[in-house]
Structure formats: C-alpha cells, structure tokens
Scaffold this motif. Structure first.
Motif, PDB file in Angstrom:
ATOM      1  N   TYR A  37       0.827  -1.210   0.000  1.00 11.43           N
ATOM      2  CA  TYR A  37       0.000   0.000   0.000  1.00 11.43           C
ATOM      3  C   TYR A  37       0.864   1.263   0.000  1.00 11.43           C
ATOM      4  O   TYR A  37       0.545   2.258  -0.664  1.00 11.43           O
ATOM      5  CB  TYR A  37      -0.910  -0.015   1.226  1.00 11.43           C
ATOM      6  N   ALA A  38       1.980   1.219   0.726  1.00 14.03           N
ATOM      7  CA  ALA A  38       2.847   2.395   0.856  1.00 14.03           C
ATOM      8  C   ALA A  38       3.641   2.695  -0.411  1.00 14.03           C
ATOM      9  O   ALA A  38       4.259   3.766  -0.512  1.00 14.03           O
ATOM     10  CB  ALA A  38       3.805   2.203   2.032  1.00 14.03           C
ATOM     11  N   LEU A  39       3.621   1.786  -1.378  1.00 17.12           N
ATOM     12  CA  LEU A  39       4.318   2.046  -2.642  1.00 17.12           C
ATOM     13  C   LEU A  39       3.802   3.314  -3.307  1.00 17.12           C
ATOM     14  O   LEU A  39       4.548   4.025  -3.986  1.00 17.12           O
ATOM     15  CB  LEU A  39       4.132   0.862  -3.604  1.00 17.12           C
ATOM     16  N   GLN A  40       2.521   3.601  -3.104  1.00 18.77           N
ATOM     17  CA  GLN A  40       1.905   4.769  -3.738  1.00 18.77           C
ATOM     18  C   GLN A  40       2.537   6.082  -3.283  1.00 18.77           C
ATOM     19  O   GLN A  40       2.509   7.074  -4.006  1.00 18.77           O
ATOM     20  CB  GLN A  40       0.409   4.815  -3.403  1.00 18.77           C
ATOM     21  N   ASP A  41       3.082   6.082  -2.069  1.00 21.20           N
ATOM     22  CA  ASP A  41       3.582   7.324  -1.477  1.00 21.20           C
ATOM     23  C   ASP A  41       5.102   7.373  -1.388  1.00 21.20           C
ATOM     24  O   ASP A  41       5.652   8.171  -0.618  1.00 21.20           O
ATOM     25  CB  ASP A  41       2.985   7.503  -0.071  1.00 21.20           C
ATOM     26  N   GLU A  42       5.788   6.543  -2.157  1.00 25.67           N
ATOM     27  CA  GLU A  42       7.249   6.481  -2.063  1.00 25.67           C
ATOM     28  C   GLU A  42       7.885   7.861  -2.243  1.00 25.67           C
ATOM     29  O   GLU A  42       8.675   8.317  -1.402  1.00 25.67           O
ATOM     30  CB  GLU A  42       7.805   5.519  -3.110  1.00 25.67           C
ATOM     31  N   ASP A  43       7.555   8.547  -3.328  1.00 28.90           N
ATOM     32  CA  ASP A  43       8.164   9.856  -3.601  1.00 28.90           C
ATOM     33  C   ASP A  43       7.716  10.905  -2.589  1.00 28.90           C
ATOM     34  O   ASP A  43       8.524  11.721  -2.127  1.00 28.90           O
ATOM     35  CB  ASP A  43       7.809  10.311  -5.018  1.00 28.90           C
ATOM     36  N   PHE A  44       6.433  10.885  -2.248  1.00 32.61           N
ATOM     37  CA  PHE A  44       5.923  11.861  -1.287  1.00 32.61           C
ATOM     38  C   PHE A  44       6.591  11.687   0.072  1.00 32.61           C
ATOM     39  O   PHE A  44       6.989  12.671   0.711  1.00 32.61           O
ATOM     40  CB  PHE A  44       4.405  11.722  -1.146  1.00 32.61           C
ATOM     41  N   ASP A  45       6.714  10.444   0.523  1.00 36.76           N
ATOM     42  CA  ASP A  45       7.337  10.188   1.828  1.00 36.76           C
ATOM     43  C   ASP A  45       8.778  10.677   1.858  1.00 36.76           C
ATOM     44  O   ASP A  45       9.227  11.263   2.853  1.00 36.76           O
ATOM     45  CB  ASP A  45       7.280   8.692   2.155  1.00 36.76           C
ATOM     46  N   ARG A  46       9.501  10.445   0.777  1.00 34.83           N
ATOM     47  CA  ARG A  46      10.884  10.924   0.727  1.00 34.83           C
ATOM     48  C   ARG A  46      10.923  12.454   0.796  1.00 34.83           C
ATOM     49  O   ARG A  46      11.741  13.029   1.515  1.00 34.83           O
ATOM     50  CB  ARG A  46      11.557  10.455  -0.567  1.00 34.83           C
ATOM     51  N   GLY A  47      10.036  13.082   0.042  1.00 28.99           N
ATOM     52  CA  GLY A  47      10.018  14.538   0.008  1.00 28.99           C
ATOM     53  C   GLY A  47       9.663  15.161   1.342  1.00 28.99           C
ATOM     54  O   GLY A  47      10.173  16.231   1.694  1.00 28.99           O
ATOM     55  N   GLU A  48       8.795  14.488   2.100  1.00 30.86           N
ATOM     56  CA  GLU A  48       8.359  15.014   3.401  1.00 30.86           C
ATOM     57  C   GLU A  48       9.178  14.454   4.562  1.00 30.86           C
ATOM     58  O   GLU A  48       8.854  14.706   5.722  1.00 30.86           O
ATOM     59  CB  GLU A  48       6.876  14.680   3.614  1.00 30.86           C
ATOM     60  N   LYS A  49      10.218  13.660   4.223  1.00 33.16           N
ATOM     61  CA  LYS A  49      11.074  13.031   5.236  1.00 33.16           C
ATOM     62  C   LYS A  49      10.269  12.128   6.181  1.00 33.16           C
ATOM     63  O   LYS A  49      10.525  12.073   7.390  1.00 33.16           O
ATOM     64  CB  LYS A  49      11.855  14.085   6.026  1.00 33.16           C
ATOM     65  N   LEU A  50       9.294  11.432   5.593  1.00 35.64           N
ATOM     66  CA  LEU A  50       8.544  10.419   6.329  1.00 35.64           C
ATOM     67  C   LEU A  50       9.190   9.064   6.072  1.00 35.64           C
ATOM     68  O   LEU A  50       9.830   8.849   5.041  1.00 35.64           O
ATOM     69  CB  LEU A  50       7.082  10.409   5.878  1.00 35.64           C
ATOM     70  N   HIS A  51       8.988   8.148   6.999  1.00 39.37           N
ATOM     71  CA  HIS A  51       9.682   6.863   6.928  1.00 39.37           C
ATOM     72  C   HIS A  51       8.728   5.754   6.479  1.00 39.37           C
ATOM     73  O   HIS A  51       7.613   5.635   6.975  1.00 39.37           O
ATOM     74  CB  HIS A  51      10.270   6.510   8.293  1.00 39.37           C
ATOM     75  N   SER A  52       9.206   4.950   5.542  1.00 37.26           N
ATOM     76  CA  SER A  52       8.477   3.762   5.102  1.00 37.26           C
ATOM     77  C   SER A  52       9.479   2.838   4.428  1.00 37.26           C
ATOM     78  O   SER A  52      10.570   3.269   4.037  1.00 37.26           O
ATOM     79  CB  SER A  52       7.351   4.124   4.124  1.00 37.26           C
ATOM     80  N   ILE A  53       9.112   1.581   4.281  1.00 38.11           N
ATOM     81  CA  ILE A  53       9.998   0.636   3.606  1.00 38.11           C
ATOM     82  C   ILE A  53      10.223   1.028   2.142  1.00 38.11           C
ATOM     83  O   ILE A  53      11.365   1.037   1.672  1.00 38.11           O
ATOM     84  CB  ILE A  53       9.449  -0.804   3.715  1.00 38.11           C
ATOM     85  N   PRO A  54       9.169   1.376   1.375  1.00 39.68           N
ATOM     86  CA  PRO A  54       9.416   1.801  -0.012  1.00 39.68           C
ATOM     87  C   PRO A  54      10.317   3.030  -0.114  1.00 39.68           C
ATOM     88  O   PRO A  54      11.184   3.099  -0.992  1.00 39.68           O
ATOM     89  CB  PRO A  54       8.006   2.094  -0.541  1.00 39.68           C
ATOM     90  N   ALA A  55      10.119   4.009   0.773  1.00 41.94           N
ATOM     91  CA  ALA A  55      10.950   5.213   0.729  1.00 41.94           C
ATOM     92  C   ALA A  55      12.392   4.912   1.115  1.00 41.94           C
ATOM     93  O   ALA A  55      13.318   5.575   0.648  1.00 41.94           O
ATOM     94  CB  ALA A  55      10.375   6.279   1.656  1.00 41.94           C
ATOM     95  N   THR A  56      12.596   3.899   1.944  1.00 41.90           N
ATOM     96  CA  THR A  56      13.937   3.551   2.417  1.00 41.90           C
ATOM     97  C   THR A  56      14.658   2.602   1.465  1.00 41.90           C
ATOM     98  O   THR A  56      15.839   2.790   1.154  1.00 41.90           O
ATOM     99  CB  THR A  56      13.858   2.897   3.814  1.00 41.90           C
ATOM    100  N   LEU A  57      13.947   1.582   0.977  1.00 43.21           N
ATOM    101  CA  LEU A  57      14.583   0.534   0.175  1.00 43.21           C
ATOM    102  C   LEU A  57      14.326   0.658  -1.320  1.00 43.21           C
ATOM    103  O   LEU A  57      15.006  -0.001  -2.111  1.00 43.21           O
ATOM    104  CB  LEU A  57      14.095  -0.847   0.642  1.00 43.21           C
ATOM    105  N   GLY A  58      13.334   1.455  -1.705  1.00 40.14           N
ATOM    106  CA  GLY A  58      12.926   1.496  -3.105  1.00 40.14           C
ATOM    107  C   GLY A  58      11.847   0.464  -3.378  1.00 40.14           C
ATOM    108  O   GLY A  58      11.656  -0.481  -2.599  1.00 40.14           O
TER     109      GLY A  58
END
Length: 244
Positions: free
Chosen positions: A132-153
C-alpha cells in the motif's frame, strides 16, 4: 474490536491531517477536505477509547486490565512513520493483538495457542501495508517520512513484502504440521485460499507498474481474510460439536 479500530483509524486521520492535506492521494480525506473538523475527529477518538475500555470491563478482568495496553499499541502506530521505516510492522503488531484478544475474551486466560495466528497477522499486515505504501514512495521521501518503499525502493520493498507473506503463510500451515488430525478439510481450504490470495496480490503489483495497488491491498486481502475466517469458524464448529 470495533471501538479499538474506530479509535485507531480516527486518530490516524487526526494526527496526519496536515500530511494528508499535502499529499494529492489523501487531500480529499474528511479532515483536509473540511467535511469534519480536527476537534470532532479527536472527540470521536476519545469516545471510542472510553467505550472500548468500558466494554472490556464487562468481558473479564484480564481483558479490562490489558485494554490500555491494546489502545496504546494501536494509537502509537500513527506516530511511527515520523521516525521509523518499521511503521508497517507496528501496524501489524496492532492488528496481531486481535487473535490473542479474542482468546482472552473467550477464556479469560492467556495461552500460546493464538500466538501463532497473531504472528500470521503481523507478517501478513506488514507485507500488504508495504504494498500500500508504494503509492507514497516519492511523497514520503520529500516530506522526510519513513516507510519501507521510501527507504529501500519499490523493488526491494516488494521483495521484503514477499518474505513477510511467506512467513505469514507458514504460520497458518504450522498448526497442520503439528496436529494434522485436529483439522477438518474446511481449514485446509481456508489455508490454501489464503495463500492463493497472497500470491495473487504479488502478481498484481510490479516494480514498474503499481497501478493495481488498491486491488492487491483491499480486494485480495479482503477476500483472503473473509474466506479464511469463515473456513476457520466452520472447522472449529465441526470439531467442537461433531468431533469432525
């Protein structure tokens, strides 16, 4: 369960209201869209927390004493994306309390019996929340939020999701291996269907195509949980009443 879920979901919307307002995917949620106020959402959280604790009082003492712990876990999840990519597993931990809580509600005691199913829920939820968090990968990175997709790709996140779902499948298979004669064929059907739905959601989502995330997240997991629960209940009924 209803009151705890209401509390957790409403608190998530309350706490994330500013984040949701920035994210194009979530801008139309009730608080950022102005359909309800933040204070109304918080009041809803408080009412449901109180009702949850009151309800557990009428079940048994152990449920009542542990109710604040359960509330802490499910409410704490909403903070975790601010400091750890393991937020998906904290969500899984919150949902994994359900099998243990149900057992305590019925028996008034703790046992190792439901723990295996709690681990199944933990790994299952962690896996599908990563999808589910794949949808927000770019947004999370931009807002400095943490998730597995934002961290690992995306590619590595999907690999980790597969691993977690393999563990989840093992957790529902292990009871069969330990006591193969204690289950009717309904349980076997439920386990097989659950595993098929796990595989299906990973066939839907690819590193270069996440357009079917919602079908994988909501539809596949909805069918998986409903069918497995029905088969489990039928199996338990037959074994209890007819020694099937």
């Amino acid at each position: 369960m209803v009151f705890a879920r209401n509390s957790a979901m409403a608190f998530n919307r309350y706490l994330d209201r500013d984040i949701d307002a920035k994210n194009p995917r979530t801008q139309m949620r009730d608080i950022p869209a102005g359909r309800i106020s933040a204070n109304e959402a918080l009041l809803f959280v408080i009412i449901n927390c109180v009702l949850f604790i009151i309800t557990t009082y009428f079940i048994n003492n152990l449920c009542f004493y542990l109710s604040p712990v359960a509330l802490f876990v499910v409410l704490f999840y909403s903070y975790t994306k601010r400091f750890t990519a393991l937020c998906h597993m904290v969500l899984g931990l919150g949902l994994s309390l359900a099998p243990i809580g149900a057992y305590i509600a019925v028996t008034g005691a703790f046992s190792i019996v439901p723990v295996l199913y709690s681990f199944a829920v933990l790994f299952w939820t962690g896996g599908f929340d990563i999808i589910y968090a794949l949808q927000d990968e770019d947004f999370d990175r931009g807002e400095k939020l943490h998730s597995i997709p934002a961290t690992l790709g995306i590619k590595n996140a999907l690999r980790l999701s597969v691993v977690l779902h393999v563990f989840s499948a093992l957790c529902v298979f292990i009871p069969i291996l330990l006591t193969p004669h204690n289950f009717s064929w309904f349980y076997y059907v439920g386990v097989v269907f659950f595993c098929i739905m796990l595989i299906y959601q990973h066939l839907l989502v690819k590193p270069n195509d996440i357009s079917r995330v919602n079908r994988a997240f909501a539809t596949a997991n909805g069918y998986a949980s409903a069918v497995f629960a029905i088969c489990f209940l039928i199996d338990a009924f037959l074994r209890t009443n007819y020694h099937f």
